[in-house]
Design an enzyme around this catalytic site. Structure first.
Site, PDB file in Angstrom:
ATOM      1  N   ASP A  44      -7.054  -8.839   4.066  1.00  0.00           N
ATOM      2  CA  ASP A  44      -8.515  -8.945   4.080  1.00  0.00           C
ATOM      3  C   ASP A  44      -9.191  -7.765   3.390  1.00  0.00           C
ATOM      4  OD1 ASP A  44      -8.558 -11.421   5.285  1.00  0.00           O
ATOM      5  OD2 ASP A  44      -8.776 -10.616   7.310  1.00  0.00           O
ATOM      6  N   LYS A  71      -7.548 -17.679   0.561  1.00  0.00           N
ATOM      7  CA  LYS A  71      -8.644 -17.380   1.486  1.00  0.00           C
ATOM      8  C   LYS A  71      -9.823 -18.305   1.192  1.00  0.00           C
ATOM      9  CE  LYS A  71      -6.534 -13.976   3.583  1.00  0.00           C
ATOM     10  NZ  LYS A  71      -6.345 -13.950   5.021  1.00  0.00           N
ATOM     11  N   ARG A  75      -9.498 -14.920  -4.098  1.00  0.00           N
ATOM     12  CA  ARG A  75     -10.118 -13.591  -4.141  1.00  0.00           C
ATOM     13  C   ARG A  75      -9.640 -12.739  -5.309  1.00  0.00           C
ATOM     14  NH1 ARG A  75     -10.362 -12.386   2.418  1.00  0.00           N
ATOM     15  NH2 ARG A  75     -12.202 -13.702   2.742  1.00  0.00           N
ATOM     16  N   ARG A 118     -16.318 -11.753   2.132  1.00  0.00           N
ATOM     17  CA  ARG A 118     -15.729 -10.480   1.693  1.00  0.00           C
ATOM     18  C   ARG A 118     -15.984 -10.213   0.214  1.00  0.00           C
ATOM     19  NH1 ARG A 118     -12.445  -7.735   5.526  1.00  0.00           N
ATOM     20  NH2 ARG A 118     -12.117  -9.010   7.381  1.00  0.00           N
TER      21      ARG A 118
END
Length: 174
Positions: A44, A71, A75, A118
């Site tokens: 993460d 995710k 990402r 994120r």
């Protein structure tokens, strides 16, 4: 037990100078340098580590990054594509990411949050840390994990404005 706690060790290895206090953590200004980071136990952190790598001199190498593709967004591709709009030099070789520390510039197009909390937070930090204005689309994604994120940034002195046309775009200025 939280994998994200690894950020303090990573920051220390990059040259960050900080002390723990009763109120939290106090950081001093310090030059940062690239390091090798194994993402296996803290996936993460991937997006914010891409941002960190941009501000480190030399090369930051992130290994075992493959889980980032599974995710809310891919990402790896999202951070590479969006940070490259700001001049970042990022190369991807399978599950390994190479980031060269360079001076970022204002993005040449609006940044996309890829509907990923994120990604949005990491891009906001990149814009603020570089002192550059940026338009960030899809900024409401932070509501998934930290609805107060924008208010916290404002409390730290960042100029963050919600677009008046209700498109959930945030205009970020350092």
């Amino acid at each position: 037990l939280q994998g994200d706690a690894a950020i303090l060790d990573i920051l220390r290895r990059c040259g960050a100078v900080f002390t723990r206090t009763a109120e939290g953590i106090s950081f001093e200004k310090a030059p940062l340098h690239g390091v090798d980071i194994d993402l296996a136990d803290c996936p993460d952190l991937g997006p914010i580590l891409f941002t960190l790598g941009c501000f480190c001199s030399g090369e930051t190498v992130i290994t075992n990054a493959g889980r980032l593709r599974l995710k809310e967004s891919d990402r790896i591709e999202a951070m590479r594509d969006e940070l490259q709009k700001m001049g970042a030099r990022i190369e991807v070789d399978g599950d390994t990411v190479h980031i060269q520390g360079v001076a970022l510039h204002a993005p040449n197009a609006p940044l996309s949050g890829h509907n990923d909390h994120r990604i949005v937070m990491a891009l906001a930090v990149a814009a603020i840390a570089s002192g550059l204005p940026a338009l960030l689309c899809g900024a409401e994604a932070v509501d998934k994990s930290w609805p107060a994120f924008w208010n916290v940034l404002r409390g730290l002195g960042a100029k963050v404005e919600l677009s008046t046309d209700k498109t959930n775009e945030f205009d970020i200025k350092a």
